[in-house]
Design an enzyme around this catalytic site. Sequence first.
Site, short mmCIF file in Angstrom:
data_model
loop_
_atom_site.label_atom_id
_atom_site.label_comp_id
_atom_site.label_asym_id
_atom_site.label_seq_id
_atom_site.Cartn_x
_atom_site.Cartn_y
_atom_site.Cartn_z
N GLN A 109 -3.96 48.99 41.27
CA GLN A 109 -3.27 48.03 42.14
C GLN A 109 -4.20 47.65 43.29
OE1 GLN A 109 1.06 49.55 42.70
NE2 GLN A 109 -0.15 51.31 42.05
N HIS A 127 -3.47 43.45 40.76
CA HIS A 127 -3.28 42.70 42.00
C HIS A 127 -4.55 41.93 42.40
CE1 HIS A 127 0.26 45.57 43.11
NE2 HIS A 127 0.58 44.68 42.21
N CYS A 175 -16.43 25.53 43.93
CA CYS A 175 -16.35 25.47 42.47
C CYS A 175 -17.20 24.31 41.95
CB CYS A 175 -14.89 25.30 42.06
SG CYS A 175 -14.69 25.43 40.27
N CYS A 177 -16.33 22.17 39.92
CA CYS A 177 -15.49 20.97 39.83
C CYS A 177 -15.26 20.35 41.21
CB CYS A 177 -14.15 21.31 39.16
SG CYS A 177 -12.98 22.13 40.27
N THR A 213 -0.42 56.53 44.38
CA THR A 213 0.44 55.35 44.54
C THR A 213 1.85 55.78 44.90
OG1 THR A 213 1.37 53.39 43.48
CG2 THR A 213 0.80 55.21 42.01
N SER A 214 2.50 54.95 45.74
CA SER A 214 3.89 55.25 46.12
C SER A 214 4.84 54.73 45.05
CB SER A 214 4.21 54.58 47.45
OG SER A 214 4.15 53.17 47.30
P1 NAD Z 1 0.99 52.75 49.09
O1 NAD Z 1 0.32 52.61 50.41
O2 NAD Z 1 2.36 52.25 48.93
O3 NAD Z 1 0.99 54.30 48.72
C1 NAD Z 1 -0.17 55.08 48.85
C2 NAD Z 1 0.14 56.44 48.26
O4 NAD Z 1 -1.07 57.17 48.22
C3 NAD Z 1 1.14 57.24 49.09
O5 NAD Z 1 2.11 57.78 48.21
C4 NAD Z 1 0.29 58.34 49.73
O6 NAD Z 1 0.98 59.57 49.84
C5 NAD Z 1 -0.84 58.47 48.74
N1 NAD Z 1 -2.13 58.87 49.31
C6 NAD Z 1 -2.65 58.59 50.53
N2 NAD Z 1 -3.89 59.07 50.63
C7 NAD Z 1 -4.16 59.69 49.45
C8 NAD Z 1 -5.29 60.38 48.92
N3 NAD Z 1 -6.42 60.53 49.63
N4 NAD Z 1 -5.20 60.90 47.68
C9 NAD Z 1 -4.07 60.77 46.95
N5 NAD Z 1 -2.97 60.13 47.38
C10 NAD Z 1 -3.03 59.57 48.61
O7 NAD Z 1 0.00 52.13 48.01
P2 NAD Z 1 0.30 51.49 46.58
O8 NAD Z 1 1.32 52.30 45.88
O9 NAD Z 1 -1.02 51.27 45.96
O10 NAD Z 1 0.96 50.09 46.93
C11 NAD Z 1 0.39 49.28 47.95
C12 NAD Z 1 -0.04 47.87 47.56
O11 NAD Z 1 -0.95 47.39 48.58
C13 NAD Z 1 -0.80 47.85 46.29
O12 NAD Z 1 -0.15 46.94 45.50
C14 NAD Z 1 -2.21 47.33 46.62
O13 NAD Z 1 -2.40 46.06 46.00
C15 NAD Z 1 -2.24 47.02 48.08
N6 NAD Z 1 -3.29 47.76 48.82
C16 NAD Z 1 -4.53 47.89 48.27
C17 NAD Z 1 -5.51 48.60 48.94
C18 NAD Z 1 -6.89 48.70 48.33
O14 NAD Z 1 -7.30 47.81 47.59
N7 NAD Z 1 -7.61 49.80 48.58
C19 NAD Z 1 -5.23 49.20 50.16
C20 NAD Z 1 -3.93 49.02 50.71
C21 NAD Z 1 -2.97 48.30 50.02
#
Ligand code: NAD
Length: 276
Positions: A109, A127, A175, A177, A213-214
Site C-alpha cells: 500500500q 496505491h 508527456c 503528447c 498495516t492497520s
Molecule cells: P497505517 O498508518 O494505517 O498503519 C501502520 C501500521 O504499522 C500500524 O498498525 C502500526 O502499528 C504498524 N507499525 C508502525 N511501525 C511499524 C514497524 N516499524 N514495524 C511494523 N509495524 C509497524 O498504514 P497502512 O495500513 O499502510 O494504511 C495507510 C495508508 O497510507 C496506506 O494506504 C498508504 O498508501 C499510505 N501511506 C503510505 C506511506 C508510505 O508509502 N511509506 C506512509 C504513510 C501512509
Amino acid sequence: MTDEGPIREAASMIGGAKKIVAFTGAGVSEESGIPTFRDPGGLWDRFDPNELGGGDIFSNLFAGAGTPSGSLEFMSEILSVLKEATPNPGHQALADLESMGFSISVITQNIDNLHREGGNSRVIEVHGNIFRLVCLNCGEKQMLAREELFRLGDELVGFLEAGDFESLIKLASRCGCGGICRPDVVGFGEPVQDMPQAIEEAKTCDLLLILGTSGAVYPAAYLPGHAKKAGAKIIEINATQCCFQEMADIRIIAKTGDALPLIVERVRELRRGIQQ
Ligand code: NAD
C-alpha cells in the site's frame, strides 16, 4: 526483544512455502524514517487528510484553482522525508527471500518505491508510486529517477510559492503528447491500481505475510481475506497490535525491521541444516 518461538515457527512456515505474498503497509517503511498514516505524530496528525489527501488536489492545481492551505508545507515535508528514506532491514529481508530462490511477490500500500529499491522484483503497488508520473491526457506513465523527482518537486514547490502558474504548467507538461502529468498515486476516493492482479496473487499463494498495516484502508484490506479463504497460512507482524489476528496463524508484535531479518536468518539455518 522479539520472542524466539514465533520467529522459529515463522521461519519454518516460510521454509516450507511454495508461493509467498507479502502484503505491506506504512509500518514497513517507518524504520526508513517515513511516518505512518495513523500512528501519533504522523503527517496526518498535522495535516487534514480530507483537504490534502484527495486526488483532486492535482486537478484543482492544474486547473488554476490553487492549493488548499497547508499544502506547500505538506508537499515540502513529504519530499524531504522521501529524500532521506532508503530501504531498511525489513525491506532487505523480503528481497533476501527472493534472492534465496523463494517465489515471493509484494503487494504494497506504500507509494515510496522502497520494496523495488530494496531488491524485490515482483511488486504490486495498489496505491501507486510517487516516483511515477501519469499523463492526465493520454494516461501514459513514466518512471522518474530519484534525483529527478526531487528536482521536479523542489521546482514545483518554488513555483507555487512564487505563484508562478505558467512555469508550473510548463514543468508539469512532460508527456510526449503534450499533456500535463501528475504523480501516479491514489488519492482518497480514487480507484486503486492493479487490484485484479493483487487478488489473483492473494488467492494463489500458500503463505501470506501481513506486515506493518492497520488494515483500515479498503479495498486493499480485503486481500488477506482472499488468501485465507483460498487456504493460505498467514503470519502477521506489527509493532503495536495485530489487526488481522483472527486470521493469522502466527502473530508477532515487533518492528518488521527487527523481526524479518531474524526470521530470514532462521530460514537460512534451516536450509543449511537440511543440506548437511
Ligand atoms: P497505517 O498508518 O494505517 O498503519 C501502520 C501500521 O504499522 C500500524 O498498525 C502500526 O502499528 C504498524 N507499525 C508502525 N511501525 C511499524 C514497524 N516499524 N514495524 C511494523 N509495524 C509497524 O498504514 P497502512 O495500513 O499502510 O494504511 C495507510 C495508508 O497510507 C496506506 O494506504 C498508504 O498508501 C499510505 N501511506 C503510505 C506511506 C508510505 O508509502 N511509506 C506512509 C504513510 C501512509
